[in-house]
Design an enzyme around this catalytic site. Structure first.
Site, PDB file in Angstrom:
ATOM      1  N   LYS A 223       0.612  -1.339   0.216  1.00  0.00           N
ATOM      2  CA  LYS A 223       0.056  -0.065   0.078  1.00  0.00           C
ATOM      3  C   LYS A 223       0.893   1.290  -0.107  1.00  0.00           C
ATOM      4  O   LYS A 223       2.146   1.098   0.232  1.00  0.00           O
ATOM      5  CB  LYS A 223      -1.130  -0.175   1.224  1.00  0.00           C
ATOM      6  N   ARG A 257      -2.871 -10.358   5.355  1.00  0.00           N
ATOM      7  CA  ARG A 257      -3.362 -10.246   3.862  1.00  0.00           C
ATOM      8  C   ARG A 257      -2.244  -9.681   3.117  1.00  0.00           C
ATOM      9  O   ARG A 257      -2.075  -8.519   3.336  1.00  0.00           O
ATOM     10  CB  ARG A 257      -4.682  -9.276   3.930  1.00  0.00           C
TER      11      ARG A 257
HETATM   12  C1  PT1 Z   1      -7.495  -4.767   3.729  1.00  0.00           C
HETATM   13  C2  PT1 Z   1      -7.955  -4.682   2.327  1.00  0.00           C
HETATM   14  C3  PT1 Z   1      -8.996  -5.641   1.924  1.00  0.00           C
HETATM   15  N1  PT1 Z   1      -7.313  -3.982   1.284  1.00  0.00           N
HETATM   16  C4  PT1 Z   1      -9.413  -6.293   3.904  1.00  0.00           C
HETATM   17  N2  PT1 Z   1      -9.647  -6.442   2.847  1.00  0.00           N
HETATM   18  C5  PT1 Z   1      -7.594  -4.211   0.064  1.00  0.00           C
HETATM   19  N3  PT1 Z   1     -10.052  -7.188   4.967  1.00  0.00           N
HETATM   20  C6  PT1 Z   1      -8.629  -4.968  -0.238  1.00  0.00           C
HETATM   21  C7  PT1 Z   1      -3.181   2.043  -0.744  1.00  0.00           C
HETATM   22  O1  PT1 Z   1      -2.964   2.968   0.192  1.00  0.00           O
HETATM   23  O2  PT1 Z   1      -6.586  -3.998   4.234  1.00  0.00           O
HETATM   24  N4  PT1 Z   1      -8.297  -5.450   4.647  1.00  0.00           N
HETATM   25  N5  PT1 Z   1      -9.351  -5.701   0.511  1.00  0.00           N
HETATM   26  C8  PT1 Z   1      -7.181  -3.399  -0.842  1.00  0.00           C
HETATM   27  N6  PT1 Z   1      -7.065  -1.819  -0.680  1.00  0.00           N
HETATM   28  C9  PT1 Z   1      -6.273  -0.710  -0.636  1.00  0.00           C
HETATM   29  C10 PT1 Z   1      -6.281   0.070   0.447  1.00  0.00           C
HETATM   30  C11 PT1 Z   1      -5.177  -0.754  -1.721  1.00  0.00           C
HETATM   31  C12 PT1 Z   1      -5.404   1.086  -0.008  1.00  0.00           C
HETATM   32  C13 PT1 Z   1      -4.301  -0.103  -1.520  1.00  0.00           C
HETATM   33  C14 PT1 Z   1      -4.287   1.071  -0.784  1.00  0.00           C
HETATM   34  O3  PT1 Z   1      -2.181   1.893  -1.576  1.00  0.00           O
END
Ligand code: PT1
Length: 278
Positions: A223, A257
């Site tokens: 992220k 994850r």
């Molecule tokens: C997470 C999660 C998810 N993240 C759970 N499920 C994502 N339970 C998808 C960035 O800042 O943390 N927990 N499912 C992916 N979402 C993101 C959010 C991807 C922020 C990248 C960022 O780069």
């Protein structure tokens, strides 16, 4: 220490690796649904070979700025992948569906999913009821805002208090439809309506969330909180991500994850070798 989801169980006496299987056009080359399905299934099997014990299948991108996906499209992306993986994996490996849509939850569980992972914490109309109809475990995640706009201006008076209050409200909502606490997993939602500083304040102290007395899932792999700090593109964030995930495990997080399963497994094995001598 063991959570049950229908016929299968999730052992949380040791940290578990949830491998990420995105079934979105930007993840696997867009050669149509069949090609996308085959590539996703192959990737999932590879992650299991590397040490993942849970696969998180997602057909809707929720990263900052991402647009919504239509129901039919999300079903077409995810359900065939879950069916194929369930047919090839044994019962020690759990399948998670990363969705907010009630119909995707229902069909995914019917296809063999064990966990409903909802970044909107069952707030979409009908989602609570759909989840209640199943025996799946449920991951409730905190998010401020919606994916498309959540990073515009994240703001908190009380970061920990607001996250805990939100999660407590969602736990109560689950209990009100008959979903018991023994089915719930919590996630503070790294990167979901949070600045770099918010994310690191959370990672520095998971104790307030531990106090809620439910299993914790942490997702920070690749992220921005890693990339912006290190000034590295997505492809070069594995080490930072593994270290950050391990810091969460050291504070009691039970599920990580991640995209980079093999290095995460190495990190956890080194950590576990030290744990035996504490
Ligand atoms: C997470 C999660 C998810 N993240 C759970 N499920 C994502 N339970 C998808 C960035 O800042 O943390 N927990 N499912 C992916 N979402 C993101 C959010 C991807 C922020 C990248 C960022 O780069």
């Amino acid at each position: 220490m063991k959570l049950s989801c229908g016929a299968r169980t999730l052992d949380l006496s040791v940290p578990q690796i949830m491998g990420i299987v995105n079934v979105t056009p930007d993840s696997f080359s867009d050669g149509g649904h069949h090609h996308q399905r085959d590539a996703a299934v192959e990737h999932g099997l590879q992650l299991v070979a590397e040490g993942a014990t849970i696969l998180d299948i997602g057909g809707e991108s929720t990263r900052p700025g991402a647009a919504d996906v239509a129901l039919e499209e999300e079903l077409a992306r995810t359900i065939p992948v879950i069916q194929a993986l369930r047919a090839q994996l044994d019962d020690e490996i759990l399948i998670s569906i990363d969705t907010s849509k009630p119909e995707v939850m229902r069909q995914a569980v019917r296809a063999g999913a064990d966990i409903i992972n909802d970044v909107r914490a069952l707030r979409e109309p009908g989602a609570l009821e759909a989840a209640a109809e199943t025996e799946a475990l449920i991951c409730l995640m905190h998010m401020q805002g919606q994916p498309r706009t959540m990073q515009a201006a994240p703001h908190y008076q009380d970061l920990f208090g607001e996250i805990a209050a939100f999660l407590n409200e969602r736990i109560a909502a689950c209990e009100s439809v008959g979903i018991g606490r023994q089915r719930l997993i919590l996630d503070p939602g790294f990167g979901f309506g949070k600045t770099l500083e918010h994310n690191y304040r959370l990672l520095a102290d998971l104790a307030p969330l531990q106090k809620m007395d439910l299993p914790l899932l942490i997702g920070l792999s690749r992220k921005r909180m890693i990339g912006d700090l290190l000034e590295r593109p997505v492809a070069d964030r594995a080490v930072g991500s593994v270290v950050a995930s391990l810091l969460a495990v050291q504070q009691g997080a039970q599920i990580v994850r991640v995209h980079d399963v093999a290095p995460m497994r190495d990190a956890l094995m080194v950590w576990q070798a030290t744990q035996q001598h504490r």
